[in-house]
Structure formats: C-alpha cells, structure tokens
Design a protein around this motif. Sequence first.
Motif, short mmCIF file in Angstrom:
data_model
loop_
_atom_site.label_atom_id
_atom_site.label_comp_id
_atom_site.label_asym_id
_atom_site.label_seq_id
_atom_site.Cartn_x
_atom_site.Cartn_y
_atom_site.Cartn_z
N MET A 1 0.79 -1.31 -0.06
CA MET A 1 0.07 0.20 0.01
C MET A 1 0.64 1.29 0.03
O MET A 1 1.64 1.34 1.01
CB MET A 1 -0.75 0.05 1.12
N PHE B 1 0.31 5.59 -0.70
CA PHE B 1 -0.57 6.72 -0.62
C PHE B 1 0.07 7.97 -0.94
O PHE B 1 1.32 8.25 -0.71
CB PHE B 1 -1.30 7.04 0.55
N TYR C 1 -0.61 12.02 -0.17
CA TYR C 1 -1.27 13.19 0.62
C TYR C 1 -0.80 14.38 0.13
O TYR C 1 0.17 14.89 -0.26
CB TYR C 1 -1.24 12.95 2.10
N LEU D 1 -5.94 13.13 2.06
CA LEU D 1 -5.64 11.78 1.22
C LEU D 1 -5.90 12.35 -0.44
O LEU D 1 -7.16 12.74 -0.63
CB LEU D 1 -6.08 10.65 1.38
N THR E 1 -4.64 6.53 -3.76
CA THR E 1 -3.53 5.26 -3.55
C THR E 1 -3.13 4.95 -4.79
O THR E 1 -3.88 4.80 -5.78
CB THR E 1 -4.92 4.12 -2.75
N LEU F 1 3.23 14.40 0.45
CA LEU F 1 3.83 13.38 0.98
C LEU F 1 3.33 12.19 0.45
O LEU F 1 2.11 12.02 0.32
CB LEU F 1 3.29 13.54 2.56
N VAL G 1 2.13 1.35 3.86
CA VAL G 1 1.97 0.69 5.05
C VAL G 1 2.98 -0.47 4.98
O VAL G 1 2.87 -1.15 3.76
CB VAL G 1 0.47 0.00 5.03
N ARG H 1 3.09 -4.55 10.12
CA ARG H 1 2.46 -3.90 10.88
C ARG H 1 1.07 -3.40 10.49
O ARG H 1 1.12 -2.40 9.66
CB ARG H 1 3.15 -2.86 11.58
N HIS H 2 0.23 -3.98 10.70
CA HIS H 2 -1.23 -3.73 10.29
C HIS H 2 -1.66 -2.36 10.67
O HIS H 2 -1.73 -1.80 11.59
CB HIS H 2 -2.04 -4.66 10.79
N ASN H 3 -1.76 -1.57 9.43
CA ASN H 3 -2.44 -0.35 9.33
C ASN H 3 -1.60 0.86 9.86
O ASN H 3 -1.75 1.75 10.05
CB ASN H 3 -3.87 -0.15 10.27
N GLU H 4 -0.17 0.46 10.10
CA GLU H 4 0.79 1.74 10.38
C GLU H 4 1.54 1.99 9.20
O GLU H 4 1.98 1.42 8.34
CB GLU H 4 1.87 0.67 11.32
N GLN H 5 1.19 3.40 9.11
CA GLN H 5 1.64 4.18 7.92
C GLN H 5 2.75 4.77 8.52
O GLN H 5 2.93 5.49 9.47
CB GLN H 5 0.68 4.91 7.26
N PHE H 6 3.75 4.91 7.44
CA PHE H 6 5.11 5.51 7.45
C PHE H 6 5.09 6.58 6.15
O PHE H 6 4.44 6.38 5.20
CB PHE H 6 6.40 4.79 7.34
N PHE H 7 5.76 8.06 6.69
CA PHE H 7 5.67 8.83 5.61
C PHE H 7 6.79 9.32 5.05
O PHE H 7 8.01 9.17 5.99
CB PHE H 7 4.91 10.07 6.51
N GLY H 8 7.02 9.90 3.95
CA GLY H 8 8.12 10.33 3.39
C GLY H 8 8.34 12.00 4.11
O GLY H 8 7.47 12.36 4.68
#
Lengths: 114, 115
Positions: B31, B33, B35, B45, B48, B92, B96, B100-107
């Motif tokens: 996944m 995304f 933003y 958002l 996707t 940005l 995911v 880790r389920h649903n844990e998002q990391f951002f640039g």
Amino acid sequence: AQSVTQPDIHITVSEGASLELRCNYSYGATPYLFWYVQSPGQGLQLLLKYFSGDTLVQGIKGFEAEFKRSQSSFNLRKPSVHWSDAAEYFCAVVRGQGAQKLVFGQGTRLTINP
Amino acid sequence: SAVISQKPSRDICQRGTSLTIQCQVDSQVTMMFWYRQQPGQSLTLIATANQGSEATYESGFVIDKFPISRPNLTFSTLTVSNMSPEDSSIYLCSVVGGGRHNEQFFGPGTRLTVL
C-alpha cells in the motif's frame, strides 16, 4: 463517516510542565488510532498507535495516550515537555474497517516556553 | 519501519507548468498513498497508488490533475499538472509496511510553491 477532532489549534506550555493534547474521534466500531508529530520542515513521525488491548499505550519520546471508548477520545500526554517537543501534532484514525486510509485531525501546534 | 525518500524536497514553479514528485521506499510495500498538506492545514488523502493498475482517487482529486504512476512495489510518482498558486502545498507519500497492520510511515514531503 469517520472523523477526528482536535479541539485545540495551538497550545503553549512551559518547559518541564505536563502536556495533554486532546483528540476525539467518530467511528462506529473499534478504531485504529494514531498520533503523529511533524517538526518544522519535516515529514510525519509516528509517536504511538492503538489497535486493541491495553487502553494506555506508550510511544516514543516519552509520550503516552489513553483510549477511552466512553468518551470517544484518544488524548496524548507527556509528564514533562522539552523544548524539542515544539511541533505540530496530528491525531488520525483509519478510515473504514480493514482499510488503510488515514483521516487526520486538524492538528495542534505546540509551543514551548523556556 | 520503512525508509522513504522523496525528490525533490522543495521546488518553486511557474503557473501552468507541471512537476513530478518521486517517492522511493527501501523495501517492497503493498500500500502506497499520496497526501496533500496545504499551508497551515492538515493532511488530505489524494489517492492510493496501485501497482500495475490505475490509481484510486479520493473525492475532489482527478487523474488529469494528479496523474500517478506505480511501476513497482518500491517506487511511485505524483505529477501536479497545470499548476496554479492554489497547488502550493506539501505533498507526502506514505506506505503501510513492515508487516504492521495499518501502521503508516511517511516520507519527508515535497514543499511546492507555485508563483
């Protein structure tokens, strides 16, 4: 639809004082909740998350948050703030069960007085 | 956690031009995304980015304005087309990852200013 409200746009606290940032969510089922921090000119860093289980979750940098279903809240706390904690803080909820899309609150800007 | 880089980190562009933003992840992720964060605002958002198929856009965002590519599981681009000053924002990408389920990391974001 899921939504997140952060009632405080801007909070100022003195260095060494305790901190609580408020977050209220709207979601029918058990939410997945997150707190992110954005320092000036930086991207977002995940502070902590709640998926299930223990309602008091510990995060990085000495932060913790408590999930209260009865109040639809997920407030962020820190017992003693440091000048480096000055930043923008965002509460977020995953949009839709099984989905991955985040809905963010408006953000709370934290200023630290020396 | 996934390590995410974005290029460029910032740019100043003229009205009517287009800018392509790159997002590179250090591991394969399903996944991804995009933003937008307008000045003084929260994150919204855009879409996707789907690997091997067309991106899925949120309400208020269209492919002609924000074309997205996702050629593989570690890379994506977002183009801001025919820019106007209202497009001045931080863009940005997020992933995911890490199992880790649903844990998002951002640039780190791309700060765009349109004159």
